[in-house]
Design a protein around this motif. Structure first.
Motif, PDB file in Angstrom:
ATOM      1  N   ASP A  65      30.932  40.233  48.283  1.00 19.95           N
ATOM      2  CA  ASP A  65      30.867  41.523  47.906  1.00 19.95           C
ATOM      3  C   ASP A  65      32.256  42.161  47.089  1.00 19.95           C
ATOM      4  O   ASP A  65      32.686  43.274  47.532  1.00 19.95           O
ATOM      5  CB  ASP A  65      30.595  42.456  49.052  1.00 19.95           C
ATOM      6  CG  ASP A  65      29.233  42.288  49.543  1.00 19.95           C
ATOM      7  OD1 ASP A  65      28.355  41.569  48.433  1.00 19.95           O
ATOM      8  OD2 ASP A  65      28.859  42.078  50.670  1.00 19.95           O
ATOM      9  N   SER A  66      32.987  41.256  46.417  1.00 23.00           N
ATOM     10  CA  SER A  66      34.172  41.912  45.655  1.00 23.00           C
ATOM     11  C   SER A  66      33.848  41.537  44.124  1.00 23.00           C
ATOM     12  O   SER A  66      32.941  40.931  43.791  1.00 23.00           O
ATOM     13  CB  SER A  66      35.214  40.957  46.391  1.00 23.00           C
ATOM     14  OG  SER A  66      35.226  39.634  45.907  1.00 23.00           O
ATOM     15  N   THR A  67      34.922  41.980  43.597  1.00 23.56           N
ATOM     16  CA  THR A  67      34.794  41.952  41.937  1.00 23.56           C
ATOM     17  C   THR A  67      36.199  40.986  41.598  1.00 23.56           C
ATOM     18  O   THR A  67      37.133  41.305  42.095  1.00 23.56           O
ATOM     19  CB  THR A  67      34.934  43.471  41.315  1.00 23.56           C
ATOM     20  OG1 THR A  67      33.887  44.342  41.868  1.00 23.56           O
ATOM     21  CG2 THR A  67      34.932  43.257  39.796  1.00 23.56           C
ATOM     22  N   ILE A  68      35.908  40.218  40.721  1.00 18.84           N
ATOM     23  CA  ILE A  68      37.019  39.509  40.187  1.00 18.84           C
ATOM     24  C   ILE A  68      36.780  39.124  38.747  1.00 18.84           C
ATOM     25  O   ILE A  68      35.899  39.260  38.154  1.00 18.84           O
ATOM     26  CB  ILE A  68      36.724  37.818  40.946  1.00 18.84           C
ATOM     27  CG1 ILE A  68      38.090  36.960  40.719  1.00 18.84           C
ATOM     28  CG2 ILE A  68      35.473  37.300  40.487  1.00 18.84           C
ATOM     29  CD1 ILE A  68      38.285  35.860  41.756  1.00 18.84           C
ATOM     30  N   ALA A  69      37.904  38.943  37.915  1.00 18.36           N
ATOM     31  CA  ALA A  69      38.036  38.661  36.430  1.00 18.36           C
ATOM     32  C   ALA A  69      37.857  37.450  36.151  1.00 18.36           C
ATOM     33  O   ALA A  69      38.252  36.447  36.634  1.00 18.36           O
ATOM     34  CB  ALA A  69      39.420  39.231  35.869  1.00 18.36           C
ATOM     35  N   ASN A  70      37.030  37.309  35.097  1.00 24.31           N
ATOM     36  CA  ASN A  70      36.677  35.928  34.522  1.00 24.31           C
ATOM     37  C   ASN A  70      37.648  35.962  33.162  1.00 24.31           C
ATOM     38  O   ASN A  70      37.639  36.540  32.082  1.00 24.31           O
ATOM     39  CB  ASN A  70      35.079  35.994  33.761  1.00 24.31           C
ATOM     40  CG  ASN A  70      35.056  34.551  33.305  1.00 24.31           C
ATOM     41  OD1 ASN A  70      35.849  33.843  32.910  1.00 24.31           O
ATOM     42  ND2 ASN A  70      33.748  34.096  33.251  1.00 24.31           N
TER      43      ASN A  70
END
Length: 126
Positions: A65-70
């Motif tokens: 449940d986290s946000t990560i950059a591609n």
């Protein structure tokens, strides 16, 4: 197995080499500290979950449940439930640490070969 343990380096002892879009090479140690960096090494199709991206955490800790950059597509991805796969069995976990393999379903823009990282890792990986 004894030979593998004796002669092959542990994941924490590896140095990862990578290149940015301009072709400049950089390297870093596999470590649980520092910004998160993840490499997607395979994508599979599941009839129930859709696309499942298999990855290896190269640095840091990935949390569900986290946000990560591609970094490959320069977009952000929302990580839902993190999975550990063993055969056809999927076990949900809260986090996956550096050196470990994991999986996540339903990433929008991520494909095999892409690199995912925290926003703070972008400057240190380039």
């Amino acid at each position: 197995m004894d030979a593998a343990l004796a002669y092959l380096p542990a994941a924490a002892e590896r140095t990862i080499k990578a290149a940015d879009k301009a072709g400049a090479e950089t390297s870093f140690q596999v470590s649980e500290t520092g910004p998160t960096a993840v490499f997607v090494w395979k994508t599979i199709a599941d009839p129930f979950a859709g696309r499942i991206s298999l990855f290896r955490v190269m640095r840091g800790v990935v949390k569900s449940d986290s946000t990560i950059a591609n970094l490959s597509k320069e977009t952000s991805e929302r990580l839902g439930h993190l999975l550990l796969l063993q055969g056809k069995t999927q076990t949900e976990v809260a986090e996956i640490k550096a050196g470990d393999l994991g999986a996540v379903a339903k990433l929008k823009d991520t494909q095999t070969g892409h690199t995912l990282a925290t926003r703070t890792a972008c400057a240190s990986c380039r």
